[in-house]
Design an enzyme around this catalytic site. Structure first.
Site, PDB file in Angstrom:
ATOM      1  N   ILE A  73       0.831  -1.291  -0.099  1.00 51.36           N
ATOM      2  CA  ILE A  73       0.001  -0.107  -0.271  1.00 51.36           C
ATOM      3  C   ILE A  73       0.662   1.355  -0.040  1.00 51.36           C
ATOM      4  CG2 ILE A  73      -1.958  -1.088   1.060  1.00 51.36           C
ATOM      5  CD1 ILE A  73      -1.274   0.404   3.566  1.00 51.36           C
ATOM      6  N   ASP A  74       2.116   0.983   0.492  1.00 57.03           N
ATOM      7  CA  ASP A  74       2.923   2.379   0.664  1.00 57.03           C
ATOM      8  C   ASP A  74       3.712   2.917  -0.738  1.00 57.03           C
ATOM      9  OD1 ASP A  74       2.532   2.322   3.355  1.00 57.03           O
ATOM     10  OD2 ASP A  74       4.222   0.703   3.606  1.00 57.03           O
ATOM     11  N   GLY A  80       1.912   5.226   6.466  1.00 56.66           N
ATOM     12  CA  GLY A  80       3.081   5.629   5.635  1.00 56.66           C
ATOM     13  C   GLY A  80       4.234   6.392   6.348  1.00 56.66           C
TER      14      GLY A  80
END
Lengths: 407, 407
Positions: free
Chosen positions: A142-143, A188
């Site tokens: 997802i980062d 993040g």
């Protein structure tokens, strides 16, 4: 000649990591793999010979459709990193014995930069011992912090989730006739790709966030407060999207600023106030004397399959499929990357890149995609991210909730 | 004769409160209302003569469809309570003058038990002064705590959101080969309807939560820890759904147990650790020495329109429509209630009830719908709640996020 393959999932999950698994499985079968094995809990499970036969689990088209709609890692995951084979070759000996035992011709590993390190080490070791087993990495995080790929499967769905719920929170924030500041905390730690995705909440029906704080820009408290103050004097509801990774110029995470203040909680532990958003919300409340609330977008960012981006699902599946195709074409030590052909219309294809140039590296948001004042992203960022959240994959609702598959 | 009507929204928003607004608007127009006014920020805004003409805003069918998909209160809301007219009649005089001025024949108020108090007081005052203006309440609350109605519009969508994301969190919790406890914190200070809805995560593909803690049952720390310990010894991932309103036998909220411990944060404020889930997670970690995490389901429970229950949307619209019909049939001082006709198949109709018997009262989860050990709900609870989360209202996605309308 060996005709079986094995696939594993590693690192944190995403909403579409199982689509990549489906892509590897379906394509490897199409290209002639006899048996497609799955590692339980990644390479760590494989070292204990914990494997499943995916043919027994995913033999019908419906299972594949449900797999694509199932969040988290279907096979289970790990955060185990292989040692340097020069200092400790034991796990490598064990793994290559298993590849022999199960007639494995190709190994696929779906993961982030740590997982690409695993593929890099295994392919180097294979070259050294003259093994013909091929090793291909499938990007996932997802980062969105992997190098050599336009973006990573998993990012688009997380971005769509963030944009959608931020939009709902923005609507919610204006319900009363009161002035308020809302601080949304977004995942993040090192890169601001997810926080930047907050800009996607904006449209004809929504102003989007007023400020976006990214880890790439050192936090300047006075500048930030002046900006919030100016905003709250001209609009009733100020919305701030803040990365959990925001740091001071001295490199201290805002969340640590709070939890290192030394206070103990009811159990005598250091209080887990953490929360960049809580810190900022308190700061705003104290210094500007206005109503402020914090909201953490939480682990749902990596597992909200009910709100997956269809673009992301399709690309995740394609990346898995391309990995199988690369292995059957004789490639090894490669990672599948996504290559954007264009934005008008958005088109994206797969290619393979040298996994050694991806492993352990992080890609951050380019500084020229961050607004000059460091508190928002530019139109170029939105142009980059917008296509990745487009279209939906309708969940299959049974009795009111989305149906999943699990081992 | 007056032919205009006015409608307001009050209290906390829900995912479907705007569907009730749409129901009032469309039905009132069908039954012959000339102009449908909306109060901006509820009765508080109306006292300042802040009103909008809904005909100008919702004149096409597409606007109505978008309104049904827009979270939060379209008109804005308030938490203002009218005084007792015997001690302070000034606001009543003002309001009834406005009703005259704008030729209002009926007033609709969409809200919870506080809002029903507003309808009760206005209708009593109308009777006293011989006004022919009619006052009808439309039930709304995610908390499902209104009396005389089988359930409240708003509850079904909140329950569907809770069940769906809990299911996703449950999948997420099993990704690593580690033992862990996850504590999900669910809204509901006084009644356990929302926490109980966690049971709806269960199905053929999901075990659902292992424990559900409701405000109706005093928290027994030792019994709770013994149960968690027993669970974590036989399954790797234990899932606990806890209402934010869980209290000790002494009536102290668990979240206050932490924040009253006296520690100060970096700003010298009392630390806002709060969070029932954080308290429980810390307790489990400390006493059972196992990995534990807390997750707050947050304000999304009241504004996640992207995951609304179609049953809820339809009933919310019907409740609004029935309110308009009741007023045009001459009723006043009534609240529209939902009456369940049966579960096989689920059928539900509207009726009107005396608003005085709803105002300021709270309906809790019946004790015989709570498991004997006080840490789960029974099959009867699930049978009650399951139909309310069925079916979906597909959002209209534009550029990757659901399109809303706003004033």
């Amino acid at each position: 000649m060996a005709k079986n393959v094995i696939v594993g999932q590693s690192g944190g999950p995403t909403a579409v990591i199982n689509s990549s698994l489906a892509g590897v499985y379906k394509t490897a079968r199409s290209l002639g793999a006899d048996t497609v094995y799955g590692m339980k809990y990644g390479i760590e499970g494989l070292l204990k010979e914990e494997m499943v036969d995916l043919d027994e689990l995913l033999d019908d088209r419906m299972s594949i459709e449900l797999l694509k709609r199932t969040p988290s890692s279907y096979l289970g995951s790990c955060r185990y990193k292989l040692p340097d084979p020069d200092t400790d070759s034991a796990p490598f000996v064990k793994l290559f014995n298993l590849f022999d035992k199960y007639d494995i011709c190709a190994v696929f590993y779906i993961g982030g930069n740590d997982s690409m390190d695993t593929i890099a080490k295994l392919s180097r070791y294979a070259a050294r011992v003259g093994s013909s087993v091929r090793f291909i990495g499938v990007p996932k995080t997802i980062d969105n912090d992997l190098c050599l790929t336009d973006h990573t499967p998993g990012y688009g769905s997380a971005a769509k989730y963030i944009a959608t719920i931020l939009k709902e929170v923005i609507r919610d924030s204006s319900v009363y006739n009161l002035r308020s500041v809302t601080v949304a905390e977004i995942m993040g730690r090192h890169a601001g790709w997810l926080a930047g995705a907050a800009c996607l909440a904006a449209g004809e029906d929504c102003e989007g966030p007023d400020l976006i704080l990214l880890p790439e820009v050192p936090f300047d408290e006075e500048k930030f407060l002046a900006r919030v103050d100016e905003l709250q004097q001209r609009k009733p509801n100020v919305i701030i999207a803040a990365s959990e990774g925001v740091k001071t110029a001295g490199g201290v995470y805002l969340c640590d600023l709070v939890s290192t203040a030394g206070q103990l909680d009811a159990f005598g532990h250091k209080a887990v106030l953490s929360g960049t958003s809580r810190y900022l919300s308190e700061l705003i409340h104290k210094r500007l004397n206005c109503k402020s609330r914090a909201i953490e977008f939480s682990t749902l960012q990596r597992c909200a399959s009910h709100l997956a981006s269809r673009t992301d699902v399709t690309e995740a599946y394609a990346a898995g499929g391309a990995a199988a195709a690369a292995a059957f074409a004789g490639e090894t030590g490669r990672m599948i990357a996504l290559k954007r052909i264009g934005n008008t219309p958005y088109q994206c294809i797969t290619e393979s890149v040298d996994v050694q140039q991806v492993a352990n590296l992080e890609k951050k948001v380019p500084l020229d995609w961050i607004a000059p004042d460091g508190m928002h992203v530019t139109a170029a960022f939105e142009e980059y991210a917008r296509p990745l959240i487009l279209d939906e994959l309708t969940p299959i609702y049974v009795n009111g909730t989305p149906r999943h598959v699990h081992l």
